[in-house]
Scaffold this motif. Structure first.
Motif, mmCIF file in Angstrom:
data_model
loop_
_atom_site.group_PDB
_atom_site.id
_atom_site.type_symbol
_atom_site.label_atom_id
_atom_site.label_comp_id
_atom_site.label_asym_id
_atom_site.label_seq_id
_atom_site.Cartn_x
_atom_site.Cartn_y
_atom_site.Cartn_z
ATOM 1 N N UNK A 32 2.496 0.252 6.409
ATOM 2 C CA UNK A 32 1.231 -0.017 7.077
ATOM 3 C C UNK A 32 0.154 0.935 6.590
ATOM 4 N N UNK A 33 0.455 2.214 6.521
ATOM 5 C CA UNK A 33 -0.503 3.204 6.053
ATOM 6 C C UNK A 33 -0.885 2.935 4.611
ATOM 7 N N UNK A 34 0.104 2.681 3.770
ATOM 8 C CA UNK A 34 -0.158 2.424 2.356
ATOM 9 C C UNK A 34 -0.966 1.151 2.171
ATOM 10 N N UNK A 35 -0.645 0.127 2.928
ATOM 11 C CA UNK A 35 -1.381 -1.138 2.824
ATOM 12 C C UNK A 35 -2.817 -0.959 3.304
ATOM 13 N N UNK A 36 -3.007 -0.190 4.373
ATOM 14 C CA UNK A 36 -4.355 0.068 4.868
ATOM 15 C C UNK A 36 -5.184 0.811 3.825
ATOM 16 N N UNK A 37 -4.588 1.821 3.213
ATOM 17 C CA UNK A 37 -5.296 2.588 2.185
ATOM 18 C C UNK A 37 -5.655 1.701 1.003
#
Length: 123
Positions: A32-37
Motif C-alpha cells: 500500500x505504501x509503495x503503491x501510494x508513493x
C-alpha cells in the motif's frame, strides 16, 4: 480498455504489480505504501510532462514498468528543477522498497531530519 487512461490506470497497475500476492499484513502494508508513493510519482510526472511515464496496452505498461525506469524527468521536460526531477525519480523507483515513503517525503519537504523510523506509513 483505451490505450491511455492517465494517472488512474497507472495507479491501479502499480497496486497490482507492487503486490507480491502474499496474504500477510506486513506485505500488504508495504504494498500500500509503495503503491501510494508510485501513484504520487505518476501524478507528478503527468502534471509536468502531460502524459504518464508508460503508455500502451495494459500488458505493455506492466512489462515496461517491471523492466525499466521512466526516463529522467529532466530529459523529457527540459527546464524542470533538478530537485523536482530527483523527487519524481525517487517516487517512481522500480523497487517498492527503494521508493520514498510519506514520512521521508514530508521530512524532505520541510527540511526535517530523515524519518526512517516512520517507514511503512501510508501516504
Amino acid at each position: 480498455m483505451p490505450r491511455r487512461w492517465g494517472a488512474l490506470a497507472a495507479i491501479a497497475l502499480s497496486a497490482i504489480v507492487g503486490c507480491s500476492g502474499d496474504d500477510n499484513g506486513d506485505d500488504a502494508a508495504q504494498a500500500t505504501t509503495a503503491a501510494d508513493s508510485y501513484a504520487l510519482g505518476v501524478m507528478l510526472w503527468e502534471s509536468v510532462v502531460g502524459r504518464v511515464p508508460f503508455t500502451g496496452t495494459t500488458n505493455e505498461i506492466l512489462r515496461e514498468k517491471q523492466h525499466r525506469s521512466p526516463p529522467p524527468l529532466g530529459d523529457v521536460a527540459p527546464g524542470v528543477p533538478q530537485g523536482l526531477a530527483v523527487l519524481c525519480a525517487r517516487l517512481l523507483e522500480r523497487s517498492p522498497e527503494q521508493r520514498l515513503v510519506a514520512a521521508d517525503l514530508l521530512a524532505e519537504l520541510t527540511g526535517d531530519a530523515p524519518a526512517a523510523s516512520a517507514r511503512g506509513r501510508d501516504l
